[in-house]
Design a protein around this motif. Structure first.
Motif, PDB file in Angstrom:
ATOM      1  N   ASP A   1       7.852   2.532  -6.549  1.00 47.33           N
ATOM      2  CA  ASP A   1       7.428   3.852  -6.985  1.00 47.33           C
ATOM      3  C   ASP A   1       7.389   4.728  -5.732  1.00 47.33           C
ATOM      4  O   ASP A   1       7.126   4.250  -4.642  1.00 47.33           O
ATOM      5  CB  ASP A   1       6.035   3.783  -7.618  1.00 47.33           C
TER       6      ASP A   1
ATOM      7  N   GLY B   1       7.088  14.683  -6.065  1.00 46.19           N
ATOM      8  CA  GLY B   1       5.688  14.301  -5.932  1.00 46.19           C
ATOM      9  C   GLY B   1       5.359  13.654  -4.607  1.00 46.19           C
ATOM     10  O   GLY B   1       4.355  12.937  -4.497  1.00 46.19           O
ATOM     11  N   ILE B   2       6.194  13.885  -3.584  1.00 47.72           N
ATOM     12  CA  ILE B   2       5.994  13.281  -2.278  1.00 47.72           C
ATOM     13  C   ILE B   2       5.618  14.371  -1.262  1.00 47.72           C
ATOM     14  O   ILE B   2       6.300  15.382  -1.162  1.00 47.72           O
ATOM     15  CB  ILE B   2       7.265  12.561  -1.781  1.00 47.72           C
ATOM     16  N   GLU B   3       4.548  14.160  -0.542  1.00 47.81           N
ATOM     17  CA  GLU B   3       4.168  15.073   0.543  1.00 47.81           C
ATOM     18  C   GLU B   3       4.802  14.579   1.832  1.00 47.81           C
ATOM     19  O   GLU B   3       4.550  13.457   2.277  1.00 47.81           O
ATOM     20  CB  GLU B   3       2.650  15.110   0.700  1.00 47.81           C
TER      21      GLU B   3
ATOM     22  N   ASP C   1       0.864  -1.181   0.000  1.00 44.82           N
ATOM     23  CA  ASP C   1       0.000   0.000   0.000  1.00 44.82           C
ATOM     24  C   ASP C   1       0.898   1.228   0.000  1.00 44.82           C
ATOM     25  O   ASP C   1       1.480   1.596   1.015  1.00 44.82           O
ATOM     26  CB  ASP C   1      -0.905  -0.006   1.228  1.00 44.82           C
TER      27      ASP C   1
ATOM     28  N   ARG D   1       0.018   4.330  -0.760  1.00 41.63           N
ATOM     29  CA  ARG D   1      -0.649   5.619  -0.587  1.00 41.63           C
ATOM     30  C   ARG D   1       0.051   6.451   0.481  1.00 41.63           C
ATOM     31  O   ARG D   1       0.015   7.679   0.446  1.00 41.63           O
ATOM     32  CB  ARG D   1      -2.116   5.397  -0.209  1.00 41.63           C
ATOM     33  N   GLU D   2       0.684   5.772   1.424  1.00 39.73           N
ATOM     34  CA  GLU D   2       1.497   6.461   2.410  1.00 39.73           C
ATOM     35  C   GLU D   2       2.604   5.524   2.849  1.00 39.73           C
ATOM     36  O   GLU D   2       2.471   4.297   2.789  1.00 39.73           O
ATOM     37  CB  GLU D   2       0.658   6.895   3.614  1.00 39.73           C
TER      38      GLU D   2
ATOM     39  N   PRO E   1       6.159   6.829  -2.774  1.00 39.62           N
ATOM     40  CA  PRO E   1       4.847   6.904  -2.117  1.00 39.62           C
ATOM     41  C   PRO E   1       4.253   8.299  -2.265  1.00 39.62           C
ATOM     42  O   PRO E   1       4.976   9.272  -2.479  1.00 39.62           O
ATOM     43  CB  PRO E   1       5.168   6.589  -0.648  1.00 39.62           C
ATOM     44  N   GLN E   2       2.951   8.383  -2.138  1.00 30.50           N
ATOM     45  CA  GLN E   2       2.303   9.689  -2.227  1.00 30.50           C
ATOM     46  C   GLN E   2       2.649  10.558  -1.022  1.00 30.50           C
ATOM     47  O   GLN E   2       2.814  11.767  -1.149  1.00 30.50           O
ATOM     48  CB  GLN E   2       0.785   9.506  -2.318  1.00 30.50           C
ATOM     49  N   ARG E   3       2.757   9.919   0.136  1.00 28.47           N
ATOM     50  CA  ARG E   3       3.029  10.657   1.365  1.00 28.47           C
ATOM     51  C   ARG E   3       4.105   9.921   2.153  1.00 28.47           C
ATOM     52  O   ARG E   3       4.077   8.689   2.238  1.00 28.47           O
ATOM     53  CB  ARG E   3       1.762  10.791   2.215  1.00 28.47           C
TER      54      ARG E   3
ATOM     55  N   ASP F   1       5.905   0.569   3.932  1.00 31.98           N
ATOM     56  CA  ASP F   1       4.634   0.976   3.351  1.00 31.98           C
ATOM     57  C   ASP F   1       3.561   1.042   4.440  1.00 31.98           C
ATOM     58  O   ASP F   1       3.839   0.882   5.629  1.00 31.98           O
ATOM     59  CB  ASP F   1       4.235   0.035   2.211  1.00 31.98           C
TER      60      ASP F   1
END
Length: 255
Positions: free
Chosen positions: A161, A185-187, A93, A95-96, A163-165, A129
């Motif tokens: 890849d 592209g990472i918060e 996962d 997403r974060e 992670p988004q966050r 993850d």
């Protein structure tokens, strides 16, 4: 610890084939028995000389094979393959993700050993993850602040890849780091330090409550005594031990 038949079936295609020898000599010890011997050293933290001869191949065989596999990049290759398997089985996962570091006391001198208030040692940096599966791991001197080790840790990923966050503790509260990761592209989500102007609102920080996942993974790594205390002089050998510990976690999931 010993590998199950299912776990070895996953690993065996990833183990380098031995170079054919032209001269006569003793038969090569099976890779599985050697791998089990190395895992025993990893788990117990014992010296190679303490390897039980009645259960595993000789210490020199296990140590030489460990060095051979490390020089061939076997352990990162296994981690990359396990990452792909985990992704194919929808076990990841992204997403974060969570980042943190842990200290490993060093018994001897060597590269990537630095002084701290706790004594000399090596820093283990890890990214996991949302399920706590290791995505990247790196070792460095324990002296630098963790915020300075983020990029090298991400670069040591197993093929993920981004992670988004990325979520960390107050040690990662930095405007410079926020800006640099934003270009990828990472918060970056981290609580603000006391002397800092607030840059995080309550909504993103709710994700910080799940930071226990990386702490749990670090606890798993620290259960391997060869990781908890660094006994290797060469930094590459200690990193290999950490990578080997990381292999065990996803191996339990995909096998």
């Amino acid at each position: 610890m010993r590998l199950t038949d299912e776990q070895w079936a996953v690993l065996v295609p990833l183990i380098p084939k031995p170079v054919k020898r032209t001269n006569r000599g003793r038969p090569r010890h099976p890779d599985r028995a050697v791998f089990d011997g190395i895992l025993w050293i990893l788990r117990t933290g014992a010296q190679w000389a303490a390897l039980p001869r009645d259960k595993y191949p000789p210490k020199t065989t296990c140590l030489d094979r460990f060095k051979e596999w490390n020089e061939l990049g076997t352990f990162p290759r296994i981690l990359a393959a396990l990452y792909e398997m985990s992704e194919d089985q929808h076990l990841l996962d992204l997403r974060e993700a969570f980042i943190d570091g842990t200290f490993s006391a060093a018994k001897k001198r060597g590269a990537d050993v630095g002084p701290t208030k706790k004594g000399k040692g090596t820093k283990i940096m890890i990214v996991v993850d949302a399920n706590g599966v290791p995505l990247a791991v790196q070792t460095a001197s324990a002296s630098p602040a963790e915020v300075r080790l983020v990029h090298d840790t991400l670069d040591a990923s197993f093929g993920l890849d981004f992670p988004q966050r990325l979520i960390g503790d107050k040690a990662y509260d930095s405007d410079g780091l926020d800006e640099e990761l934003a270009t990828l592209g990472i918060e970056m989500i981290a609580p603000n330090r006391r002397n800092r102007k607030k840059t995080q609102d309550g909504r993103p920080l709710r994700r910080y409550k799940r930071r226990w996942k990386v702490e749990r993974t670090i606890s798993w790594l620290q259960s391997f005594r060869r990781v908890r205390t660094r006994d290797e002089v060469k930094a590459e050998n200690f990193l290999a031990m950490v990578q080997l510990a990381c292999i065990v976690i996803p191996l339990r999931l995909v096998s």
